[in-house]
Design a protein around this motif. Structure first.
Motif, mmCIF file in Angstrom:
data_model
loop_
_atom_site.group_PDB
_atom_site.id
_atom_site.type_symbol
_atom_site.label_atom_id
_atom_site.label_comp_id
_atom_site.label_asym_id
_atom_site.label_seq_id
_atom_site.Cartn_x
_atom_site.Cartn_y
_atom_site.Cartn_z
ATOM 1 N N LEU A 235 0.750 -1.350 0.333
ATOM 2 C CA LEU A 235 0.069 0.135 0.026
ATOM 3 C C LEU A 235 0.955 1.361 -0.004
ATOM 4 O O LEU A 235 0.688 2.316 -0.818
ATOM 5 N N GLU A 236 1.889 1.185 0.701
ATOM 6 C CA GLU A 236 2.789 2.385 0.825
ATOM 7 C C GLU A 236 3.188 2.814 -0.494
ATOM 8 O O GLU A 236 3.461 3.869 -0.793
ATOM 9 N N VAL A 237 3.467 1.767 -1.409
ATOM 10 C CA VAL A 237 4.167 2.097 -2.724
ATOM 11 C C VAL A 237 2.859 2.482 -3.477
ATOM 12 O O VAL A 237 2.776 3.559 -4.258
ATOM 13 N N ALA A 238 1.868 1.682 -3.526
ATOM 14 C CA ALA A 238 0.536 1.941 -4.505
ATOM 15 C C ALA A 238 0.212 3.403 -4.085
ATOM 16 O O ALA A 238 -0.176 4.176 -5.090
ATOM 17 N N LEU A 239 -0.009 3.959 -2.949
ATOM 18 C CA LEU A 239 -0.702 5.100 -2.403
ATOM 19 C C LEU A 239 0.246 6.373 -2.917
ATOM 20 O O LEU A 239 -0.246 7.483 -2.909
ATOM 21 N N ARG A 240 1.462 6.085 -3.326
ATOM 22 C CA ARG A 240 2.118 7.330 -3.747
ATOM 23 C C ARG A 240 2.599 7.012 -5.282
ATOM 24 O O ARG A 240 3.178 7.715 -6.097
ATOM 25 N N SER A 241 1.775 6.257 -5.972
ATOM 26 C CA SER A 241 1.856 5.789 -7.427
ATOM 27 C C SER A 241 0.276 6.597 -8.132
ATOM 28 O O SER A 241 -0.439 6.844 -7.168
ATOM 29 N N PRO A 242 0.318 6.687 -9.376
ATOM 30 C CA PRO A 242 -0.844 7.171 -10.150
ATOM 31 C C PRO A 242 -2.046 5.978 -10.083
ATOM 32 O O PRO A 242 -2.858 6.166 -10.946
ATOM 33 N N ALA A 243 -1.811 4.958 -9.632
ATOM 34 C CA ALA A 243 -2.635 3.785 -10.003
ATOM 35 C C ALA A 243 -4.214 4.328 -9.853
ATOM 36 O O ALA A 243 -4.675 5.331 -8.768
ATOM 37 N N PHE A 244 -4.966 3.780 -10.810
ATOM 38 C CA PHE A 244 -6.544 4.401 -10.579
ATOM 39 C C PHE A 244 -7.470 3.899 -9.637
ATOM 40 O O PHE A 244 -8.382 4.425 -9.525
ATOM 41 N N TYR A 245 -6.868 2.585 -9.079
ATOM 42 C CA TYR A 245 -7.914 2.117 -8.010
ATOM 43 C C TYR A 245 -6.809 1.381 -7.045
ATOM 44 O O TYR A 245 -6.026 0.654 -7.580
ATOM 45 N N ARG B 118 -7.292 7.181 -0.358
ATOM 46 C CA ARG B 118 -7.628 6.653 -1.753
ATOM 47 C C ARG B 118 -7.965 5.022 -1.781
ATOM 48 O O ARG B 118 -8.390 4.561 -2.566
ATOM 49 N N ILE B 119 -7.856 4.507 -0.625
ATOM 50 C CA ILE B 119 -8.030 3.155 -0.105
ATOM 51 C C ILE B 119 -9.379 3.005 -0.297
ATOM 52 O O ILE B 119 -10.130 3.468 0.633
ATOM 53 N N HIS B 120 -10.012 1.827 -1.008
ATOM 54 C CA HIS B 120 -11.306 1.746 -1.034
ATOM 55 C C HIS B 120 -11.393 0.435 0.069
ATOM 56 O O HIS B 120 -10.839 -0.442 -0.213
ATOM 57 N N ALA B 121 -12.146 0.847 0.978
ATOM 58 C CA ALA B 121 -11.975 -0.350 2.142
ATOM 59 C C ALA B 121 -13.161 0.043 2.918
ATOM 60 O O ALA B 121 -13.572 1.276 3.280
ATOM 61 N N PRO B 122 -13.834 -1.038 3.473
ATOM 62 C CA PRO B 122 -13.759 -2.295 3.014
ATOM 63 C C PRO B 122 -14.178 -2.308 1.725
ATOM 64 O O PRO B 122 -14.637 -1.678 0.781
ATOM 65 N N VAL B 123 -13.165 -3.217 1.214
ATOM 66 C CA VAL B 123 -13.064 -3.208 -0.581
ATOM 67 C C VAL B 123 -14.347 -3.815 -1.193
ATOM 68 O O VAL B 123 -15.161 -4.746 -0.620
ATOM 69 N N GLY B 124 -14.589 -3.391 -2.330
ATOM 70 C CA GLY B 124 -15.737 -3.752 -3.051
ATOM 71 C C GLY B 124 -16.817 -2.955 -3.135
ATOM 72 O O GLY B 124 -17.184 -2.326 -2.006
ATOM 73 N N LEU B 125 -17.863 -3.009 -4.039
ATOM 74 C CA LEU B 125 -19.162 -2.384 -3.831
ATOM 75 C C LEU B 125 -20.043 -3.195 -2.849
ATOM 76 O O LEU B 125 -19.598 -4.660 -2.541
ATOM 77 N N ASP B 126 -20.753 -2.554 -2.006
ATOM 78 C CA ASP B 126 -21.655 -3.264 -1.106
ATOM 79 C C ASP B 126 -22.793 -4.040 -1.469
ATOM 80 O O ASP B 126 -23.864 -3.369 -1.881
ATOM 81 N N ILE C 89 -13.823 -1.738 -9.393
ATOM 82 C CA ILE C 89 -12.769 -1.258 -10.268
ATOM 83 C C ILE C 89 -13.318 -0.777 -11.556
ATOM 84 O O ILE C 89 -12.837 0.247 -12.134
ATOM 85 N N VAL C 90 -14.295 -1.148 -12.108
ATOM 86 C CA VAL C 90 -14.992 -1.113 -13.413
ATOM 87 C C VAL C 90 -15.454 0.546 -13.232
ATOM 88 O O VAL C 90 -15.294 1.441 -14.101
ATOM 89 N N ALA C 91 -16.033 0.495 -11.996
ATOM 90 C CA ALA C 91 -16.721 1.821 -11.771
ATOM 91 C C ALA C 91 -15.722 2.939 -11.541
ATOM 92 O O ALA C 91 -15.877 4.165 -12.089
ATOM 93 N N GLY D 78 -18.259 5.450 -12.813
ATOM 94 C CA GLY D 78 -19.447 5.329 -12.097
ATOM 95 C C GLY D 78 -20.592 5.280 -12.861
ATOM 96 O O GLY D 78 -20.657 5.194 -14.060
ATOM 97 N N PRO D 79 -21.851 5.426 -12.163
ATOM 98 C CA PRO D 79 -23.075 5.369 -12.656
ATOM 99 C C PRO D 79 -23.337 6.250 -13.671
ATOM 100 O O PRO D 79 -22.759 7.743 -13.301
ATOM 101 N N LYS D 80 -23.905 5.929 -14.965
ATOM 102 C CA LYS D 80 -24.313 6.875 -15.963
ATOM 103 C C LYS D 80 -25.547 7.042 -16.115
ATOM 104 O O LYS D 80 -26.579 6.611 -15.528
ATOM 105 N N LYS D 81 -25.965 8.467 -16.506
ATOM 106 C CA LYS D 81 -27.340 8.551 -16.817
ATOM 107 C C LYS D 81 -27.933 7.549 -17.952
ATOM 108 O O LYS D 81 -27.180 7.308 -18.869
ATOM 109 N N LYS D 82 -29.132 7.170 -17.701
ATOM 110 C CA LYS D 82 -29.561 6.511 -18.669
ATOM 111 C C LYS D 82 -29.911 7.340 -19.952
ATOM 112 O O LYS D 82 -29.872 8.469 -20.004
ATOM 113 N N ALA D 83 -29.423 6.569 -21.056
ATOM 114 C CA ALA D 83 -29.603 7.152 -22.305
ATOM 115 C C ALA D 83 -30.868 7.822 -22.691
ATOM 116 O O ALA D 83 -32.093 6.930 -22.380
#
Lengths: 111, 232
Positions: B154-164, B193-201, B218-220, B225-230
């Motif tokens: 985490l110490e490395v990840a949190l100082r990186s530009p990782a998107f998630y 930046r840490i998603h915790a507890p991890v994952g969507l509920d 991760i996909v979100a 994230g959520p998009k407006k309906k077309a």
């Protein structure tokens, strides 16, 4: 590891290259523009061989048949085609794009 | 597409170089950006499309071009070759991720457990992470529960530009983690930046369900994230 890209995990160009190496004649169709509720984003690809193999998709299955037809012609002539599937409501059933979306598809011969 | 161009494109992909295939419409003349000389205005469009990771049509100086983006795969770094990793890894592959599993415990980090389609590193997590150098197209998930393994990653990840960045553990476990990372000198903003507890509920219980919730998150994160309906 192979076969993945940032936008789509299906490696259609890799598949096309493998088919070419087997001696197949191959055409690629690419979605180049979409409007409305088209199911597949720009950049989605469909590979077609003269022998009838298919990989990937350019819609939810609605226009693959029509695109494959054009691809066969492109494989014969070598001339690329830019196709418009701009579907008015009364024609939607005719070509099977019931979602009401519109898209442009570019078809080219490989090799 | 000529055979030579196809081979160059596949070579770029193999070397994990970002390229864009530029096709002039409707005649089909093609360039491979940035390898081929490209008019500046078109090059700027290609750069932008690569940055957005979005293939698209553009009109430059009255000419229509299709820009097909060929970015290297997204990466997922999983720390901990644990049970949940066994569920997570095979689900991440069809989403387009190149997966690396990091776990110095050699009895866990085996091809038999993780499959043969992932890279496995048995280096200590801080060294492994420094070598992997997470970028803006990388997601990092820590799953070991063990501060000795998760924290250095985490110490490395949190100082990186990782998107998630996600980290398995209950709220209580995470509160302790936050305290340790603060102690280690990470800022509040970095730790946030840490998603915790991890994952969507989604009430996930089993390992595959937890894997789905993590990958959905991760996909979100990637797609905004959520998009407006077309519009109908």
């Amino acid at each position: 590891m192979s076969g993945t890209t940032g936008t789509d995990s299906e490696d259609i160009l890799g598949t096309a290259a493998a088919w070419l190496a087997e001696g197949e004649t191959v055409a690629i169709a690419t979605v180049v523009e979409t409007w409305g509720s088209s199911p597949r984003p720009a950049g989605s690809r469909l590979a077609v061989t003269k022998s009838g193999r298919l990989a990937g998709s350019v819609s939810g299955g609605c226009i693959e048949g029509a695109v494959a037809e054009v691809a066969r012609k492109t494989m014969e002539t070598g001339a690329p085609q830019l196709l418009d599937f701009g579907i008015s409501d009364e024609r939607a059933w005719e070509v099977g794009l019931a979602c009401g979306g519109k898209l442009k598809v570019f078809v080219e011969k490989m090799g | 597409m000529t055979p030579a161009l196809l081979q160059r494109l596949l070579a770029a992909r193999e070397a994990k170089r970002p390229v864009a295939l530029l096709t002039r419409l409707p005649d089909g003349a093609q360039l491979l950006f940035p390898e081929d000389a490209t008019p500046p205005a078109l090059a700027a469009e290609a750069e932008a499309a690569l940055r957005d990771d979005a293939s698209r049509s553009v009109t430059v100086d009255g000419t229509a071009w299709f820009i097909a983006v060929e970015n290297p795969p997204l990466r997922l770094i999983v720390v901990g070759a644990v049970h949940i990793a066994q569920a997570l890894v095979p689900m991440a592959l069809p989403l387009g991720f190149a997966v690396t599993v990091v776990d110095p415990r050699r009895s866990f980090a085996t091809e038999e457990r993780m499959g043969d389609r992932v890279a496995i590193s048995t280096d200590w997590p801080d060294e492994a992470m420094a070598a992997l150098a997470p970028d803006a197209r990388t997601a990092v998930v820590t799953l070991t529960h063990d501060p000795k393994l998760d924290d250095p990653a985490l110490e490395v990840a949190l100082r990186s530009p990782a998107f998630y960045i996600g980290s398995l553990g209950s709220r209580r476990t995470h509160a302790k983690r936050v305290a340790r990372l603060t102690e280690a000198g990470l800022t509040e903003a970095e730790i946030a930046r840490i998603h915790a507890p991890v994952g969507l509920d989604i009430g996930a219980v089993t390992a595959p369900e937890i894997a789905v919730s993590i990958l959905a998150q991760i996909v979100a994160a990637r797609r905004g994230g959520p998009k407006k309906k077309a519009e109908p």
